[in-house]
Enzyme design. Structure first.
Site, PDB file in Angstrom:
ATOM      1  N   ARG A 244       0.803  -1.226   0.000  1.00 41.03           N
ATOM      2  CA  ARG A 244       0.000   0.000   0.000  1.00 41.03           C
ATOM      3  C   ARG A 244       0.838   1.278   0.000  1.00 41.03           C
ATOM      4  O   ARG A 244       0.581   2.192  -0.785  1.00 41.03           O
ATOM      5  CB  ARG A 244      -0.931   0.042   1.237  1.00 41.03           C
ATOM      6  CG  ARG A 244      -2.189  -0.737   1.086  1.00 41.03           C
ATOM      7  CD  ARG A 244      -2.564  -1.354   2.404  1.00 41.03           C
ATOM      8  NE  ARG A 244      -1.569  -2.339   2.755  1.00 41.03           N
ATOM      9  CZ  ARG A 244      -1.639  -3.611   2.357  1.00 41.03           C
ATOM     10  NH1 ARG A 244      -2.667  -4.023   1.701  1.00 41.03           N
ATOM     11  NH2 ARG A 244      -0.672  -4.471   2.641  1.00 41.03           N
ATOM     12  N   THR A 245       1.796   1.372   0.909  1.00 40.28           N
ATOM     13  CA  THR A 245       2.483   2.656   1.084  1.00 40.28           C
ATOM     14  C   THR A 245       3.276   3.015  -0.174  1.00 40.28           C
ATOM     15  O   THR A 245       3.149   4.114  -0.715  1.00 40.28           O
ATOM     16  CB  THR A 245       3.392   2.614   2.320  1.00 40.28           C
ATOM     17  OG1 THR A 245       2.640   2.089   3.410  1.00 40.28           O
ATOM     18  CG2 THR A 245       3.895   4.003   2.676  1.00 40.28           C
TER      19      THR A 245
ATOM     20  N   LYS B 185      26.569  -3.416  -0.620  1.00 37.31           N
ATOM     21  CA  LYS B 185      28.046  -3.413  -0.625  1.00 37.31           C
ATOM     22  C   LYS B 185      28.597  -2.695   0.599  1.00 37.31           C
ATOM     23  O   LYS B 185      29.788  -2.469   0.705  1.00 37.31           O
ATOM     24  CB  LYS B 185      28.562  -2.698  -1.881  1.00 37.31           C
ATOM     25  CG  LYS B 185      28.040  -3.235  -3.186  1.00 37.31           C
ATOM     26  CD  LYS B 185      28.506  -2.323  -4.335  1.00 37.31           C
ATOM     27  CE  LYS B 185      27.595  -2.450  -5.540  1.00 37.31           C
ATOM     28  NZ  LYS B 185      27.701  -1.294  -6.435  1.00 37.31           N
TER      29      LYS B 185
ATOM     30  N   ARG C 120      11.193   3.963   3.671  1.00 36.91           N
ATOM     31  CA  ARG C 120      10.808   2.935   4.663  1.00 36.91           C
ATOM     32  C   ARG C 120      12.050   2.142   5.012  1.00 36.91           C
ATOM     33  O   ARG C 120      12.804   1.719   4.129  1.00 36.91           O
ATOM     34  CB  ARG C 120       9.743   2.000   4.100  1.00 36.91           C
ATOM     35  CG  ARG C 120       9.487   0.826   5.058  1.00 36.91           C
ATOM     36  CD  ARG C 120       8.297   0.014   4.696  1.00 36.91           C
ATOM     37  NE  ARG C 120       7.060   0.735   4.981  1.00 36.91           N
ATOM     38  CZ  ARG C 120       5.857   0.179   4.900  1.00 36.91           C
ATOM     39  NH1 ARG C 120       5.742  -1.089   4.556  1.00 36.91           N
ATOM     40  NH2 ARG C 120       4.775   0.877   5.171  1.00 36.91           N
TER      41      ARG C 120
ATOM     42  N   HIS D 252       4.703   5.680  11.596  1.00 32.42           N
ATOM     43  CA  HIS D 252       4.246   5.551  10.204  1.00 32.42           C
ATOM     44  C   HIS D 252       3.274   6.719  10.012  1.00 32.42           C
ATOM     45  O   HIS D 252       2.057   6.540   9.918  1.00 32.42           O
ATOM     46  CB  HIS D 252       3.574   4.193  10.013  1.00 32.42           C
ATOM     47  CG  HIS D 252       3.316   3.803   8.587  1.00 32.42           C
ATOM     48  ND1 HIS D 252       3.392   4.696   7.530  1.00 32.42           N
ATOM     49  CD2 HIS D 252       2.979   2.608   8.045  1.00 32.42           C
ATOM     50  CE1 HIS D 252       3.109   4.045   6.407  1.00 32.42           C
ATOM     51  NE2 HIS D 252       2.851   2.786   6.690  1.00 32.42           N
TER      52      HIS D 252
HETATM   53  N1   CP Z   1      -0.330  -0.097   5.794  1.00 26.02           N
HETATM   54  C1   CP Z   1       0.881  -0.325   5.267  1.00 26.02           C
HETATM   55  O1   CP Z   1       1.888   0.306   5.640  1.00 26.02           O
HETATM   56  O2   CP Z   1       0.897  -1.290   4.322  1.00 26.02           O
HETATM   57  P1   CP Z   1       2.171  -1.735   3.483  1.00 26.02           P
HETATM   58  O3   CP Z   1       3.145  -2.365   4.465  1.00 26.02           O
HETATM   59  O4   CP Z   1       1.676  -2.708   2.460  1.00 26.02           O
HETATM   60  O5   CP Z   1       2.776  -0.507   2.887  1.00 26.02           O
END
Ligand code: CP
Length: 314
Positions: free
Chosen positions: A60-61, A89, A110, A138
């Site tokens: 999703r993100t 590396k 991320r 998040h």
């Molecule tokens: N909700 C969420 O962060 O989903 P993903 O890990 O698929 O990005």
């Protein structure tokens, strides 16, 4: 938010420093962008480059950020796993960030390590958006969650939110609590299926000091009966420290499941959210219920992240 005074770069590392007015502006922009014709929308970020730097899996993100960028006319570059970069590396996170900042106009990061987004913001010449840092935050998920609550319930002030599941390792919960604390008269009932997954003491203290009224839930059925929003989360077993690995079934977590019968006495307008991915805690039998709002929540990721990209790049 979290802007560096020296460079005036608008990083999005955590949600704590954003004001209620700032959140409401983003929600209004998201709503407008959702309705805007594509040919108009794709002029907004034409010529800009969004770098998606994902050192951890995501559906999703990453994809909603990429969709948001493409629909606003921006180009997208980046990676979906750190293994394909020179981090393999031995290149440091900081040097990887410096390089990506040289090639893009905003970095969406991320990373499995808590604090990685803060480290990136310290060395990046372009905005860094935290797309999840270990067990930390998040913040863009919290934006999506709050936007969905506002769309569904008409307001956020005065609501009673049940937050259940893995409150210890689930970073979406930490950001959501910080986001909710911007609003008035919020009650939060917390419930985790194991004491080891309870909200850490520091988060409890912080949420309470920030004005949230906190309650402890006893079970899913009781909570479902009393809340306006039921926010389910997955047990994040991949984040368990090594000594806890493999203990999910033996600790009773396998029984953590929301059943349709748990919702028999729920309020008429209540809604169920989940940041997804789900595993066993939210069976497909729930999907057909009018309260199920989690796929709508995931779809909202595009317009909310469009509003955010536009805000940091304007
Ligand atoms: N909700 C969420 O962060 O989903 P993903 O890990 O698929 O990005």
């Amino acid at each position: 938010m979290t802007a560096s005074n020296a460079t005036k770069v608008r990083h999005w590392v955590g949600i704590e420093t954003v004001s209620k007015e700032g959140l409401e502006q983003l929600f209004a922009d998201a709503k407008r962008l959702e309705a805007e014709p594509l040919e108009q929308k794709r002029e907004r970020l034409r010529g800009r480059v969004v770098m998606t730097m994902f050192f951890e899996p995501s559906t999703r993100t990453r994809l909603s950020f990429e969709s948001a960028a493409l629909r606003l006319g921006a180009g997208v570059s980046g990676f979906a796993e750190g293994e394909t970069t020179s981090a393999k590396k031995g290149e440091s996170l900081e040097d990887t960030v410096r390089m990506c900042a040289a090639y893009g106009d905003v970095l969406v990061l991320r990373h499995p390590v808590l604090g990685a987004a803060s480290r990136a913001a310290k060395v990046s010449s372009v905005p860094v958006i935290n797309a999840g840092d270990g067990t930390g935050e998040h913040p863009t998920q919290a934006l999506v969650d709050l936007y969905t609550i506002q769309q569904r319930m008409g307001q956020i002030d005065g609501l009673h939110i049940g937050i259940v599941g893995d409150l210890c390792y689930g970073r979406t919960v930490h950001s959501l609590l910080l986001g909710l604390s911007k609003f008035r008269g919020i009650h939060v009932t917390c419930y985790s299926p194991s004491p080891k997954l309870a909200l850490p003491e520091a988060d409890l203290r912080h949420a309470s000091l920030a004005g949230l009224t906190l309650h402890e839930g006893r079970n899913l059925r009781d909570i479902a009966r009393s809340v306006d929003v039921l926010y389910m989360t997955r047990v994040q077993s991949e984040r368990f420290p090594p000594e806890r690995e493999g203990s999910t079934a033996s600790s009773g977590l396998a029984d953590y499941v929301l059943r349709a019968a748990d919702l028999d006495d729920a309020r008429r307008n209540m809604c169920i959210l989940h940041p997804l991915p789900r595993v066993t805690e939210l069976p497909v039998e729930i999907d057909a219920l009018p309260a199920a709002a989690y796929f709508e929540q995931a779809r909202n990721g595009v317009c909310v992240r469009q509003a955010l990209l536009q805000s940091v790049l304007s």
